[in-house]
Enzyme design. Structure first.
Site, PDB file in Angstrom:
ATOM      1  N   CYS A 102      -1.852  -4.901  13.708  1.00  0.00           N
ATOM      2  CA  CYS A 102      -2.233  -6.240  13.230  1.00  0.00           C
ATOM      3  C   CYS A 102      -3.119  -6.971  14.237  1.00  0.00           C
ATOM      4  CB  CYS A 102      -0.985  -7.074  12.940  1.00  0.00           C
ATOM      5  SG  CYS A 102      -0.145  -6.530  11.454  1.00  0.00           S
TER       6      CYS A 102
HETATM    7  N1  LIG Z   1       3.572  -3.426   9.450  1.00  0.00           N
HETATM    8  C1  LIG Z   1       3.445  -4.732   9.590  1.00  0.00           C
HETATM    9  O1  LIG Z   1       4.121  -5.342  10.388  1.00  0.00           O
HETATM   10  C2  LIG Z   1       2.465  -5.503   8.752  1.00  0.00           C
HETATM   11  C3  LIG Z   1       2.614  -6.878   8.702  1.00  0.00           C
HETATM   12  C4  LIG Z   1       1.740  -7.610   7.921  1.00  0.00           C
HETATM   13  C5  LIG Z   1       0.731  -6.960   7.225  1.00  0.00           C
HETATM   14  N2  LIG Z   1       0.585  -5.614   7.329  1.00  0.00           N
HETATM   15  C6  LIG Z   1      -0.490  -4.984   6.551  1.00  0.00           C
HETATM   16  O2  LIG Z   1       0.084  -4.298   5.454  1.00  0.00           O
HETATM   17  C7  LIG Z   1      -0.686  -3.133   5.142  1.00  0.00           C
HETATM   18  C8  LIG Z   1       0.192  -1.900   5.197  1.00  0.00           C
HETATM   19  O3  LIG Z   1       0.652  -1.754   6.525  1.00  0.00           O
HETATM   20  P1  LIG Z   1       1.935  -0.900   6.894  1.00  0.00           P
HETATM   21  O4  LIG Z   1       2.317  -1.302   8.257  1.00  0.00           O
HETATM   22  O5  LIG Z   1       2.932  -0.965   5.819  1.00  0.00           O
HETATM   23  O6  LIG Z   1       1.311   0.570   6.938  1.00  0.00           O
HETATM   24  P2  LIG Z   1       2.114   1.952   7.079  1.00  0.00           P
HETATM   25  O7  LIG Z   1       1.192   2.901   7.709  1.00  0.00           O
HETATM   26  O8  LIG Z   1       3.459   1.728   7.657  1.00  0.00           O
HETATM   27  O9  LIG Z   1       2.359   2.377   5.568  1.00  0.00           O
HETATM   28  C9  LIG Z   1       1.339   2.676   4.699  1.00  0.00           C
HETATM   29  C10 LIG Z   1       1.850   3.727   3.730  1.00  0.00           C
HETATM   30  O10 LIG Z   1       0.833   3.914   2.764  1.00  0.00           O
HETATM   31  C11 LIG Z   1       0.761   5.285   2.462  1.00  0.00           C
HETATM   32  N3  LIG Z   1      -0.548   5.510   1.867  1.00  0.00           N
HETATM   33  C12 LIG Z   1      -1.750   5.614   2.462  1.00  0.00           C
HETATM   34  N4  LIG Z   1      -2.713   5.770   1.542  1.00  0.00           N
HETATM   35  C13 LIG Z   1      -2.103   5.740   0.349  1.00  0.00           C
HETATM   36  C14 LIG Z   1      -2.550   5.853  -0.988  1.00  0.00           C
HETATM   37  N5  LIG Z   1      -3.841   5.983  -1.261  1.00  0.00           N
HETATM   38  N6  LIG Z   1      -1.642   5.807  -1.954  1.00  0.00           N
HETATM   39  C15 LIG Z   1      -0.325   5.654  -1.689  1.00  0.00           C
HETATM   40  N7  LIG Z   1       0.167   5.550  -0.460  1.00  0.00           N
HETATM   41  C16 LIG Z   1      -0.725   5.582   0.549  1.00  0.00           C
HETATM   42  C17 LIG Z   1       1.019   5.987   3.764  1.00  0.00           C
HETATM   43  O11 LIG Z   1       1.478   7.304   3.557  1.00  0.00           O
HETATM   44  C18 LIG Z   1       2.096   5.081   4.372  1.00  0.00           C
HETATM   45  O12 LIG Z   1       3.402   5.531   4.035  1.00  0.00           O
HETATM   46  C19 LIG Z   1      -1.843  -3.127   6.134  1.00  0.00           C
HETATM   47  O13 LIG Z   1      -2.918  -3.816   5.559  1.00  0.00           O
HETATM   48  C20 LIG Z   1      -1.288  -3.928   7.291  1.00  0.00           C
HETATM   49  O14 LIG Z   1      -2.293  -4.524   8.072  1.00  0.00           O
HETATM   50  C21 LIG Z   1       1.447  -4.875   8.054  1.00  0.00           C
END
Ligand SMILES: NC(=O)c1ccc[n+]([C@@H]2O[C@H](COP(=O)([O-])OP(=O)(O)OC[C@H]3O[C@@H](n4cnc5c(N)ncnc54)[C@H](O)[C@@H]3O)[C@@H](O)[C@H]2O)c1
Length: 401
Positions: free
Chosen positions: A257
């Site tokens: 982030c």
């Molecule tokens: N983790 C955090 O603390 C957090 C907080 C706020 C916002 N975000 C935002 O949320 C979003 C997701 O982040 P995250 O931390 O959950 O990521 P992550 O990497 O933990 O999870 C993403 C998941 O999506 C899957 N994936 C990738 N491409 C895909 C597709 N085409 N179809 C289906 N599944 C798919 C991956 O296998 C993975 O399991 C990002 O934009 C991130 O910036 C994350």
């Protein structure tokens, strides 16, 4: 109501766990290993209990899948896929594009699509909607909304329920339905006037943190040069009851982030000819902290690290999680190795990383603490080497920032 959540990582699985209490949830992820684990009731995310998943699975309200056909008949879709930076450090929307393809090719009726992935203002209107329409086999008018995710994995005081949630639809109907969905498991919903405001607010929240972290990292260097304690000075400033917010210094910022989101804001700002001075400078200051830390360690150790065994403690980007994305430990290790140090690392929460495994917390010439998980004892850290440099401010008696 049946809900599909695209992406079952930190954000998507957390939403699945909360939504499972009220809705039928299909957790779509293209990682087969994650999907199999989830269907066995095993969570891979801190803060999401396997027991909760097992409860929803037993009640027939949660199923993970890699198959697009499983989302054909859903009523609502949440996008929660990664939005990283490309190799040239530009916004990379390829995962969003793939999620839009899955939705377009498989969803067979009009649904509400909510994006929770972090991205620049205009992503919902100018990117997600057109992409889903492009991939749709027949023209279906979906509703579109944004509700940026604010989850902070590992945090106990704030969660999905008590963290206020921003949202905005492309239409009033989309806004209303978004409110209905989240109001089941979130106490406070804050509607803003456009998706662009919600998207920009999310980026600004993390840019605010990035810039303040850079400021305190620079201040740590000033305090050291002046021979005063940065921590005591910050605590002193923090006695002011208004107009000050305490940030603490570190070896740099990690996670997906804070090192990433400000660059999304900078990219769109620069496209519009707006200045990004603070964002770019803050990034440079935070990245340079790894070198500063290694310079300090080297100066304290006879100006040479050649052949010394250095144990880096904590390679996760923050305490009590196994997430190593953009961890400051990476750059610190690079600097140490480039100066001839023999580096190993200890982090039993992470376990394995870059094909290496966590080493015992003992027997080093030098220990450098990057992240201190709660389970790690201060005494164990202090006895791991004759010289310990702590970048967290949590190991009393060690050298530090
Ligand atoms: N983790 C955090 O603390 C957090 C907080 C706020 C916002 N975000 C935002 O949320 C979003 C997701 O982040 P995250 O931390 O959950 O990521 P992550 O990497 O933990 O999870 C993403 C998941 O999506 C899957 N994936 C990738 N491409 C895909 C597709 N085409 N179809 C289906 N599944 C798919 C991956 O296998 C993975 O399991 C990002 O934009 C991130 O910036 C994350």
């Amino acid at each position: 109501m049946k809900v599909a959540i695209i992406g079952q990582g930190y954000v998507g699985l957390t939403i699945s766990a909360f939504a499972g209490e009220f809705f039928d949830v299909v957790g779509f992820d293209n990682n087969q290993k994650i999907v199999s684990q989830l269907n066995s009731g095993i969570s891979h995310i801190e803060g999401v209990e396997g027991l909760v998943l097992q409860k929803w699975i037993k009640a027939g309200r949660f199923k993970a899948t890699t198959s697009g056909s499983d989302i054909a008949d859903v009523d609502l879709v949440v996008i929660a896929v990664p939005t990283p930076l490309s190799k040239d450090r530009q916004p990379d929307l390829t995962y969003i594009d793939a999620a839009c393809k899955t939705i377009g090719e498989n969803v067979k009726k009009s649904v509400l699509v909510i994006n929770e992935s972090t991205s620049f203002p205009g992503t919902l209107r100018k990117y997600i909607k057109p992409a889903i329409e492009k991939y749709s086999v027949s023209l279906i008018e979906h509703l579109y909304a944004i509700s940026p995710e604010r989850v902070d994995p590992g945090r106990r005081d704030y969660n999905q329920k008590n963290t206020p949630r921003l949202y905005a639809g492309l239409t009033a109907e989309a806004s209303e339905k978004t409110r209905e969905f989240y109001s089941r498991f979130c106490d406070e919903l804050v509607e803003v006037s456009s998706p662009e405001v919600a998207e920009a607010a999310k980026l600004f929240e993390n840019t605010f943190r990035q810039v303040n972290i850079a400021l305190v990292n620079e201040f740590a260097q000033i305090a050291n040069a002046l021979g005063i304690s940065v921590y005591e000075t910050l605590d002193a400033a923090n006695t002011k009851p208004y107009g000050f917010m305490k940030f603490t210094p570190s070896a740099g910022v990690g996670g997906h982030c804070i090192p990433v989101d400000p660059t999304y804001l900078a990219a769109v700002a620069e496209e519009h000819g707006a200045p990004t001075t603070f964002i770019r400078r803050a990034n440079d200051v935070n990245l340079a902290m790894s070198k500063y830390v290694v310079d300090r360690v080297q100066a304290d150790n006879g100006e040479s690290l050649q052949g010394k065994s250095v144990l880096v403690v904590g390679v996760a980007y923050k305490p009590n999680v196994a997430d190593v994305r953009e961890t400051a430990a990476e750059l610190v290790i690079e600097h140490l190795r480039s100066r001839g140090a023999v580096v190993s690392w200890h982090d039993d929460v992470v376990g394995t990383w870059h094909g290496e495994t966590s080493s015992p917390l003992s027997g080093a010439d030098i220990t450098v603490v990057i992240t201190k998980h709660d389970a790690l004892g201060e005494r164990d850290i202090l006895s791991s080497a004759p010289y310990v440099f702590d970048t967290t401010g949590k190991v009393a008696g060690a050298k530090g920032l």
